[in-house]
Design a protein around this motif. Structure first.
Motif, PDB file in Angstrom:
ATOM      1  N   MET A   1       0.855  -1.144   0.000  1.00  0.00           N
ATOM      2  CA  MET A   1       0.000   0.000   0.000  1.00  0.00           C
ATOM      3  C   MET A   1       0.914   1.223   0.000  1.00  0.00           C
ATOM      4  SD  MET A   1      -2.751   1.174   2.931  1.00  0.00           S
ATOM      5  CE  MET A   1      -3.489  -0.416   2.946  1.00  0.00           C
ATOM      6  N   ALA A   2       0.742   2.077  -0.963  1.00  0.00           N
ATOM      7  CA  ALA A   2       1.507   3.320  -1.023  1.00  0.00           C
ATOM      8  C   ALA A   2       0.672   4.415  -0.349  1.00  0.00           C
ATOM      9  CB  ALA A   2       1.810   3.693  -2.455  1.00  0.00           C
ATOM     10  N   CYS A   3       1.260   5.096   0.615  1.00  0.00           N
ATOM     11  CA  CYS A   3       0.545   6.114   1.379  1.00  0.00           C
ATOM     12  C   CYS A   3       1.351   7.402   1.401  1.00  0.00           C
ATOM     13  CB  CYS A   3       0.344   5.657   2.819  1.00  0.00           C
ATOM     14  SG  CYS A   3      -0.526   4.107   2.986  1.00  0.00           S
ATOM     15  N   TYR A   4       0.670   8.509   1.523  1.00  0.00           N
ATOM     16  CA  TYR A   4       1.367   9.774   1.696  1.00  0.00           C
ATOM     17  C   TYR A   4       0.489  10.765   2.432  1.00  0.00           C
ATOM     18  CZ  TYR A   4      -1.295  12.294  -1.835  1.00  0.00           C
ATOM     19  OH  TYR A   4      -2.296  12.923  -2.517  1.00  0.00           O
ATOM     20  N   ARG A   5       1.168  11.700   3.055  1.00  0.00           N
ATOM     21  CA  ARG A   5       0.489  12.835   3.680  1.00  0.00           C
ATOM     22  C   ARG A   5       0.903  14.063   2.897  1.00  0.00           C
ATOM     23  NH1 ARG A   5       1.018  12.777  10.067  1.00  0.00           N
ATOM     24  NH2 ARG A   5      -0.728  14.188   9.815  1.00  0.00           N
ATOM     25  N   PRO A   6       0.001  15.009   2.677  1.00  0.00           N
ATOM     26  CA  PRO A   6       0.352  16.208   1.927  1.00  0.00           C
ATOM     27  C   PRO A   6       1.575  16.903   2.532  1.00  0.00           C
ATOM     28  CG  PRO A   6      -2.010  16.117   2.277  1.00  0.00           C
ATOM     29  CD  PRO A   6      -1.406  15.002   3.091  1.00  0.00           C
ATOM     30  N   GLY A   7       2.535  17.207   1.684  1.00  0.00           N
ATOM     31  CA  GLY A   7       3.743  17.894   2.125  1.00  0.00           C
ATOM     32  C   GLY A   7       4.825  16.968   2.648  1.00  0.00           C
ATOM     33  N   GLU A   8       4.608  15.653   2.651  1.00  0.00           N
ATOM     34  CA  GLU A   8       5.605  14.703   3.138  1.00  0.00           C
ATOM     35  C   GLU A   8       5.921  13.675   2.058  1.00  0.00           C
ATOM     36  OE1 GLU A   8       4.618  12.876   6.835  1.00  0.00           O
ATOM     37  OE2 GLU A   8       4.101  14.764   7.796  1.00  0.00           O
ATOM     38  N   ARG A   9       6.987  12.919   2.266  1.00  0.00           N
ATOM     39  CA  ARG A   9       7.365  11.864   1.336  1.00  0.00           C
ATOM     40  C   ARG A   9       6.380  10.707   1.432  1.00  0.00           C
ATOM     41  NH1 ARG A   9      13.597  10.499   1.421  1.00  0.00           N
ATOM     42  NH2 ARG A   9      12.810   9.315  -0.336  1.00  0.00           N
ATOM     43  N   SER A  10       6.254   9.959   0.336  1.00  0.00           N
ATOM     44  CA  SER A  10       5.355   8.815   0.341  1.00  0.00           C
ATOM     45  C   SER A  10       5.951   7.673   1.161  1.00  0.00           C
ATOM     46  CB  SER A  10       5.075   8.352  -1.084  1.00  0.00           C
ATOM     47  OG  SER A  10       6.270   7.963  -1.709  1.00  0.00           O
ATOM     48  N   ARG A  35      -7.854  -5.912   6.362  1.00  0.00           N
ATOM     49  CA  ARG A  35      -8.316  -5.035   7.443  1.00  0.00           C
ATOM     50  C   ARG A  35      -7.161  -4.629   8.343  1.00  0.00           C
ATOM     51  NH1 ARG A  35     -11.209  -8.144  11.869  1.00  0.00           N
ATOM     52  NH2 ARG A  35      -9.040  -8.723  12.098  1.00  0.00           N
ATOM     53  N   ASP A  36      -6.337  -5.597   8.743  1.00  0.00           N
ATOM     54  CA  ASP A  36      -5.212  -5.313   9.624  1.00  0.00           C
ATOM     55  C   ASP A  36      -4.195  -4.396   8.953  1.00  0.00           C
ATOM     56  OD1 ASP A  36      -6.456  -6.946  11.461  1.00  0.00           O
ATOM     57  OD2 ASP A  36      -5.145  -8.671  11.097  1.00  0.00           O
ATOM     58  N   LEU A  37      -3.980  -4.569   7.647  1.00  0.00           N
ATOM     59  CA  LEU A  37      -3.060  -3.707   6.914  1.00  0.00           C
ATOM     60  C   LEU A  37      -3.567  -2.266   6.905  1.00  0.00           C
ATOM     61  CD1 LEU A  37      -0.524  -3.468   5.141  1.00  0.00           C
ATOM     62  CD2 LEU A  37      -1.987  -3.997   3.181  1.00  0.00           C
ATOM     63  N   ILE A  38      -4.850  -2.090   6.698  1.00  0.00           N
ATOM     64  CA  ILE A  38      -5.431  -0.740   6.694  1.00  0.00           C
ATOM     65  C   ILE A  38      -5.348  -0.119   8.080  1.00  0.00           C
ATOM     66  CG2 ILE A  38      -7.584   0.535   6.375  1.00  0.00           C
ATOM     67  CD1 ILE A  38      -8.224  -1.575   4.167  1.00  0.00           C
ATOM     68  N   VAL A  39      -5.598  -0.895   9.121  1.00  0.00           N
ATOM     69  CA  VAL A  39      -5.501  -0.388  10.489  1.00  0.00           C
ATOM     70  C   VAL A  39      -4.058   0.039  10.797  1.00  0.00           C
ATOM     71  CG1 VAL A  39      -5.640  -1.058  12.924  1.00  0.00           C
ATOM     72  CG2 VAL A  39      -7.493  -1.651  11.368  1.00  0.00           C
ATOM     73  N   ARG A  40      -3.083  -0.779  10.413  1.00  0.00           N
ATOM     74  CA  ARG A  40      -1.680  -0.417  10.646  1.00  0.00           C
ATOM     75  C   ARG A  40      -1.290   0.840   9.879  1.00  0.00           C
ATOM     76  NH1 ARG A  40      -0.895  -5.998  10.171  1.00  0.00           N
ATOM     77  NH2 ARG A  40       0.031  -5.754   8.124  1.00  0.00           N
ATOM     78  N   ALA A  41      -1.800   0.984   8.657  1.00  0.00           N
ATOM     79  CA  ALA A  41      -1.508   2.187   7.871  1.00  0.00           C
ATOM     80  C   ALA A  41      -2.061   3.424   8.568  1.00  0.00           C
ATOM     81  CB  ALA A  41      -2.098   2.058   6.471  1.00  0.00           C
ATOM     82  N   ARG A  42      -3.269   3.321   9.085  1.00  0.00           N
ATOM     83  CA  ARG A  42      -3.873   4.469   9.776  1.00  0.00           C
ATOM     84  C   ARG A  42      -3.074   4.846  11.013  1.00  0.00           C
ATOM     85  NH1 ARG A  42      -6.804   6.600  13.461  1.00  0.00           N
ATOM     86  NH2 ARG A  42      -8.598   7.912  13.099  1.00  0.00           N
ATOM     87  N   ILE A  43      -2.618   3.855  11.752  1.00  0.00           N
ATOM     88  CA  ILE A  43      -1.821   4.117  12.954  1.00  0.00           C
ATOM     89  C   ILE A  43      -0.496   4.774  12.586  1.00  0.00           C
ATOM     90  CG2 ILE A  43      -0.536   3.003  14.821  1.00  0.00           C
ATOM     91  CD1 ILE A  43      -2.875   0.942  14.934  1.00  0.00           C
ATOM     92  N   GLN A  44       0.169   4.246  11.555  1.00  0.00           N
ATOM     93  CA  GLN A  44       1.467   4.807  11.158  1.00  0.00           C
ATOM     94  C   GLN A  44       1.337   6.219  10.613  1.00  0.00           C
ATOM     95  OE1 GLN A  44       3.986   2.396   8.684  1.00  0.00           O
ATOM     96  NE2 GLN A  44       3.536   0.548   9.848  1.00  0.00           N
ATOM     97  N   LEU A  45       0.260   6.501   9.890  1.00  0.00           N
ATOM     98  CA  LEU A  45       0.078   7.834   9.327  1.00  0.00           C
ATOM     99  C   LEU A  45      -0.459   8.822  10.351  1.00  0.00           C
ATOM    100  CD1 LEU A  45      -1.346   6.865   5.850  1.00  0.00           C
ATOM    101  CD2 LEU A  45       0.938   7.719   6.376  1.00  0.00           C
ATOM    102  N   GLY A  46      -1.076   8.321  11.405  1.00  0.00           N
ATOM    103  CA  GLY A  46      -1.538   9.194  12.479  1.00  0.00           C
ATOM    104  C   GLY A  46      -2.761  10.013  12.139  1.00  0.00           C
ATOM    105  N   GLY A  47      -3.643   9.496  11.323  1.00  0.00           N
ATOM    106  CA  GLY A  47      -4.851  10.234  10.989  1.00  0.00           C
ATOM    107  C   GLY A  47      -5.724   9.431  10.061  1.00  0.00           C
TER     108      GLY A  47
END
Length: 59
Positions: A1-10, A35-47
């Protein structure tokens, strides 16, 4: 899963499932694994996250 927050590196957030060929062992991810992967992504991204699920068969 590729994730990013605006203004930060992916970021790349992933989970590994090793298939050993055992009887009754799943070859792929179950809905709980996704489901667990999505939950971990949310925790790591903090939002909150927006998930885009592309299940199209490209030919």
């Amino acid at each position: 899963m590729a994730c990013y927050r605006p203004g930060e590196r992916s970021r790349l957030i992933y989970a590994i499932r090793e298939y050993r060929g055992r009887k009754a062992e799943p070859k792929g991810f179950s809905w709980r694994d996704f489901r667990d992967l999505i939950v971990r992504a949310r925790i790591q991204l903090g939002g909150p996250i927006v998930l885009v699920w592309d299940n199209s068969a490209s030919t």
